[in-house]
Design a protein around this motif. Structure first.
Motif, PDB file in Angstrom:
ATOM      1  N   HIS A  22      41.393  29.535  32.329  1.00 36.88           N
ATOM      2  CA  HIS A  22      41.378  30.060  33.493  1.00 36.88           C
ATOM      3  C   HIS A  22      40.057  31.159  33.554  1.00 36.88           C
ATOM      4  CE1 HIS A  22      43.845  32.613  30.652  1.00 36.88           C
ATOM      5  NE2 HIS A  22      42.751  33.515  31.224  1.00 36.88           N
ATOM      6  N   PHE A  23      39.775  31.473  34.535  1.00 38.66           N
ATOM      7  CA  PHE A  23      38.634  32.379  34.780  1.00 38.66           C
ATOM      8  C   PHE A  23      39.027  33.948  34.376  1.00 38.66           C
ATOM      9  CE2 PHE A  23      37.701  29.404  38.479  1.00 38.66           C
ATOM     10  CZ  PHE A  23      36.743  28.749  37.789  1.00 38.66           C
ATOM     11  N   ALA A  24      38.106  34.747  34.219  1.00 35.94           N
ATOM     12  CA  ALA A  24      38.616  36.153  33.657  1.00 35.94           C
ATOM     13  C   ALA A  24      37.517  36.954  34.623  1.00 35.94           C
ATOM     14  CB  ALA A  24      38.238  36.238  32.314  1.00 35.94           C
ATOM     15  N   GLY A  25      37.744  37.097  35.884  1.00 34.59           N
ATOM     16  CA  GLY A  25      36.693  37.779  36.612  1.00 34.59           C
ATOM     17  C   GLY A  25      35.655  37.025  37.189  1.00 34.59           C
ATOM     18  N   CYS A  26      34.735  37.642  37.700  1.00 36.66           N
ATOM     19  CA  CYS A  26      33.758  36.877  38.416  1.00 36.66           C
ATOM     20  C   CYS A  26      32.417  37.538  38.272  1.00 36.66           C
ATOM     21  CB  CYS A  26      34.009  36.881  39.927  1.00 36.66           C
ATOM     22  SG  CYS A  26      32.662  36.415  41.055  1.00 36.66           S
ATOM     23  N   PHE A  79      33.840  29.167  42.749  1.00 37.48           N
ATOM     24  CA  PHE A  79      34.391  28.778  41.451  1.00 37.48           C
ATOM     25  C   PHE A  79      35.856  28.946  41.531  1.00 37.48           C
ATOM     26  CE2 PHE A  79      30.155  30.410  40.156  1.00 37.48           C
ATOM     27  CZ  PHE A  79      29.693  29.154  39.894  1.00 37.48           C
ATOM     28  N   HIS A  80      36.156  30.264  42.047  1.00 35.90           N
ATOM     29  CA  HIS A  80      37.728  30.612  41.940  1.00 35.90           C
ATOM     30  C   HIS A  80      38.582  29.684  42.832  1.00 35.90           C
ATOM     31  CE1 HIS A  80      36.816  34.053  39.666  1.00 35.90           C
ATOM     32  NE2 HIS A  80      38.058  34.108  39.350  1.00 35.90           N
ATOM     33  N   ILE A  81      37.811  29.285  44.070  1.00 37.22           N
ATOM     34  CA  ILE A  81      38.412  28.251  44.991  1.00 37.22           C
ATOM     35  C   ILE A  81      37.275  27.474  45.519  1.00 37.22           C
ATOM     36  CG2 ILE A  81      39.475  28.085  47.292  1.00 37.22           C
ATOM     37  CD1 ILE A  81      40.138  30.895  47.025  1.00 37.22           C
ATOM     38  N   GLY A 110      50.374  40.108  44.009  1.00 33.56           N
ATOM     39  CA  GLY A 110      49.487  39.133  43.411  1.00 33.56           C
ATOM     40  C   GLY A 110      49.773  38.901  42.133  1.00 33.56           C
ATOM     41  N   HIS A 111      49.233  37.850  41.398  1.00 34.82           N
ATOM     42  CA  HIS A 111      49.759  37.447  40.077  1.00 34.82           C
ATOM     43  C   HIS A 111      51.347  37.282  40.410  1.00 34.82           C
ATOM     44  CE1 HIS A 111      46.161  37.580  37.855  1.00 34.82           C
ATOM     45  NE2 HIS A 111      45.816  38.684  38.574  1.00 34.82           N
ATOM     46  N   THR A 112      51.700  36.571  41.238  1.00 32.07           N
ATOM     47  CA  THR A 112      53.307  36.485  41.476  1.00 32.07           C
ATOM     48  C   THR A 112      53.553  35.012  41.910  1.00 32.07           C
ATOM     49  OG1 THR A 112      54.787  37.142  43.086  1.00 32.07           O
ATOM     50  CG2 THR A 112      52.485  36.952  43.983  1.00 32.07           C
ATOM     51  N   SER A 172      34.965  40.795  45.121  1.00 31.80           N
ATOM     52  CA  SER A 172      34.311  39.981  44.085  1.00 31.80           C
ATOM     53  C   SER A 172      34.927  39.747  43.155  1.00 31.80           C
ATOM     54  CB  SER A 172      33.092  40.963  43.933  1.00 31.80           C
ATOM     55  OG  SER A 172      33.359  41.922  43.309  1.00 31.80           O
ATOM     56  N   ASP A 173      35.969  40.755  42.549  1.00 27.12           N
ATOM     57  CA  ASP A 173      36.786  40.415  41.434  1.00 27.12           C
ATOM     58  C   ASP A 173      35.771  40.608  40.199  1.00 27.12           C
ATOM     59  OD1 ASP A 173      38.978  40.653  39.712  1.00 27.12           O
ATOM     60  OD2 ASP A 173      39.242  38.960  39.750  1.00 27.12           O
ATOM     61  N   ALA A 174      34.487  41.270  40.711  1.00 22.13           N
ATOM     62  CA  ALA A 174      33.173  41.496  39.396  1.00 22.13           C
ATOM     63  C   ALA A 174      33.585  41.884  38.261  1.00 22.13           C
ATOM     64  CB  ALA A 174      32.063  42.194  40.203  1.00 22.13           C
ATOM     65  N   GLY A 198      47.521  34.945  34.778  1.00 25.46           N
ATOM     66  CA  GLY A 198      46.108  34.940  34.579  1.00 25.46           C
ATOM     67  C   GLY A 198      45.445  35.405  33.607  1.00 25.46           C
ATOM     68  N   ALA A 199      44.690  36.286  33.701  1.00 22.92           N
ATOM     69  CA  ALA A 199      43.847  36.812  32.635  1.00 22.92           C
ATOM     70  C   ALA A 199      44.407  38.224  31.947  1.00 22.92           C
ATOM     71  CB  ALA A 199      42.148  37.078  32.844  1.00 22.92           C
ATOM     72  N   HIS A 200      45.545  38.463  32.580  1.00 16.78           N
ATOM     73  CA  HIS A 200      46.325  39.827  32.128  1.00 16.78           C
ATOM     74  C   HIS A 200      47.219  39.545  30.936  1.00 16.78           C
ATOM     75  CE1 HIS A 200      45.339  42.123  35.911  1.00 16.78           C
ATOM     76  NE2 HIS A 200      45.052  40.774  36.299  1.00 16.78           N
ATOM     77  N   GLY A 240      44.904  31.841  46.243  1.00 18.35           N
ATOM     78  CA  GLY A 240      44.538  30.559  45.269  1.00 18.35           C
ATOM     79  C   GLY A 240      44.278  30.898  44.017  1.00 18.35           C
ATOM     80  N   ASN A 241      44.195  32.021  43.368  1.00 14.90           N
ATOM     81  CA  ASN A 241      44.161  32.307  41.947  1.00 14.90           C
ATOM     82  C   ASN A 241      45.224  33.062  41.275  1.00 14.90           C
ATOM     83  OD1 ASN A 241      40.983  32.528  43.119  1.00 14.90           O
ATOM     84  ND2 ASN A 241      41.277  31.200  41.288  1.00 14.90           N
ATOM     85  N   ALA A 242      45.376  32.790  40.238  1.00 11.40           N
ATOM     86  CA  ALA A 242      46.344  33.689  39.505  1.00 11.40           C
ATOM     87  C   ALA A 242      47.728  32.834  39.753  1.00 11.40           C
ATOM     88  CB  ALA A 242      46.544  35.121  39.445  1.00 11.40           C
ATOM     89  N   CYS A 243      47.689  31.504  39.794  1.00 12.23           N
ATOM     90  CA  CYS A 243      48.867  30.327  39.969  1.00 12.23           C
ATOM     91  C   CYS A 243      48.549  29.463  39.148  1.00 12.23           C
ATOM     92  CB  CYS A 243      49.231  30.136  41.281  1.00 12.23           C
ATOM     93  SG  CYS A 243      48.071  29.318  42.415  1.00 12.23           S
TER      94      CYS A 243
HETATM   95  C1  LIG Z   1      39.295  40.500  36.128  1.00  7.33           C
HETATM   96  C2  LIG Z   1      40.057  39.129  35.919  1.00  7.33           C
HETATM   97  O1  LIG Z   1      40.467  39.101  34.932  1.00  7.33           O
HETATM   98  N1  LIG Z   1      40.462  38.257  36.844  1.00  7.33           N
HETATM   99  C3  LIG Z   1      41.035  37.038  36.801  1.00  7.33           C
HETATM  100  C4  LIG Z   1      40.491  36.261  38.115  1.00  7.33           C
HETATM  101  O2  LIG Z   1      39.301  35.797  37.772  1.00  7.33           O
HETATM  102  C5  LIG Z   1      41.454  34.868  37.831  1.00  7.33           C
HETATM  103  O3  LIG Z   1      41.124  33.920  38.736  1.00  7.33           O
HETATM  104  C6  LIG Z   1      42.866  34.959  37.827  1.00  7.33           C
HETATM  105  C7  LIG Z   1      43.682  33.955  37.308  1.00  7.33           C
HETATM  106  O4  LIG Z   1      43.122  32.887  36.912  1.00  7.33           O
HETATM  107  P1  LIG Z   1      43.050  31.443  37.471  1.00  7.33           P
HETATM  108  O5  LIG Z   1      43.159  31.587  38.947  1.00  7.33           O
HETATM  109  O6  LIG Z   1      41.723  31.014  37.149  1.00  7.33           O
HETATM  110  O7  LIG Z   1      44.115  30.664  36.950  1.00  7.33           O
HETATM  111  O8  LIG Z   1      43.357  36.207  36.530  1.00  7.33           O
HETATM  112  C8  LIG Z   1      42.457  37.206  36.766  1.00  7.33           C
HETATM  113  O9  LIG Z   1      42.902  38.082  37.654  1.00  7.33           O
END
Ligand SMILES: CC(=O)N[C@@H]1[C@@H](O)[C@H](O)[C@@H](COP(=O)(O)O)O[C@@H]1O
Length: 311
Positions: free
Chosen positions: A270-274, A212-214, A155-157, A235-237, A100-102, A179-182
């Motif tokens: 990809h998104f980077a938080g919310c 947006f995320h889902i 997560g992120h896995t 929120s992952d704000a 994801g955004a890491h 649903g995110n970080a894949c």
């Molecule tokens: C704080 C932050 O950076 N959060 C993002 C999250 O918003 C994003 O959804 C995910 C993977 O991105 P994706 O699901 O949009 O591919 O990576 C990160 O966890």
């Protein structure tokens, strides 16, 4: 469906990277800025949250965790809102899509000595740690963290079912933002979303319900697969939360919030938080999915409180 509860409801948010112009992962961050973010959250009905520190170099993460702990120790108003710290990383999958955004270069295999340094930096305030079970194949770190009273989330896995089960047997309690970080293109049947849903009786599962995320129709399907007592809305704000479109910062990265309110990484893959506060998410759950007040309260307050109380 009453919208009245939205005016009086209070929320507990287990994943807040920043708020109202303040980035909890910034290199420079004052106590006044943290207090400002806390005031804004309280105004937006968030009674308490876990301030979230995302993957970076270990030293940077330690500095950020320790600064949040200092602020909470020295200021009771901050401690009233920031009830603990969520460490998201660095023991995540480095694989594109899952990471994801890491920053992939800062990802590490799970190990006790790094984890001890992260936990010590929080001086008892690290309450949740998100890791990828495939980085902790024996489950030893998951077990140790659980024994310290820390909620461990996957997560992120891209953990296999047996890696997930090993983690659960060693104390894994939760899954972070399903649903995110894949990757957007994953095998249609054997994928991390299906594997986690197959364990929905045994894991609390968090969702970012900003639409947006889902997409809401997919969120409805996910919510139908998870027992009410295991659903957690986060929120992952980031610093953009509650503000309009524009460019914001997250741990040194630029994040672009578009006209619709989605928060994109600079590469736009990809998104980077919310940027959506929990109360706006609640409005969407009510108006678009018809979720009643009792379930909203369970997902946004009772369940996160229960997780924190149980560890
Ligand atoms: C704080 C932050 O950076 N959060 C993002 C999250 O918003 C994003 O959804 C995910 C993977 O991105 P994706 O699901 O949009 O591919 O990576 C990160 O966890």
């Amino acid at each position: 469906m009453s919208s009245q509860i939205s005016k009086t409801a209070r929320y507990i948010d287990l994943q807040v990277n920043g708020y109202a112009g303040v980035d909890f992962n910034a290199d420079s961050l004052s106590t006044e800025q943290i207090r400002h973010a806390c005031d804004a959250m309280r105004n937006d009905h968030v009674d308490s949250c876990l301030a979230t520190v995302i993957t970076d170099s270990l030293d940077a993460m330690i500095t950020r965790i320790s600064r949040l702990a200092d602020a909470a120790e020295s200021d009771s108003e901050i401690a009233g809102v920031i009830s603990g710290i969520h460490v998201e990383g660095p023991f995540l999958s480095p694989v594109n899509g899952y990471v994801g955004a890491h920053p992939p270069t800062a990802i590490r295999e799970a190990n006790r000595s790094d984890a001890e340094r992260l936990v010590e930096a929080g001086r008892g305030r690290v309450r949740l740690l998100t890791l990828a079970p495939e980085q902790d194949r024996s489950g030893a770190l998951t077990r140790w963290l659980s024994e310290q009273g820390i909620i461990v989330a996957a997560g992120h896995t891209n953990a296999s079912l047996s890696e997930l089960d090993t983690a659960i047997d060693n104390g894994l309690k939760m899954f972070t933002h399903l649903g995110n970080a894949c990757p957007p293109e994953i095998p249609r049947h054997d994928n991390i979303i299906q594997r986690v849903l197959s364990r929905a009786e045994r894991l609390s599962i968090s969702f970012i319900a900003d639409g947006f995320h889902i997409p809401m129709l997919a969120l409805r399907n996910y919510l139908n697969c998870v027992p009410d007592e295991n659903v957690v809305i986060v929120s992952d704000a980031i610093s953009a939360a509650g503000l309009g479109p524009g460019t914001y910062h997250l741990a040194g990265q630029d994040v672009h919030v578009d006209e619709d309110g989605a928060a994109w990484a600079a590469c736009r893959t990809h998104f980077a938080g919310c940027a959506t506060p929990v109360q706006t998410m609640v409005g969407k759950l009510q108006s678009e999915l018809g979720i009643d007040d009792r379930r909203i309260d369970q997902w946004t307050r009772i369940n996160p409180a229960g997780l924190l109380a149980a560890c």
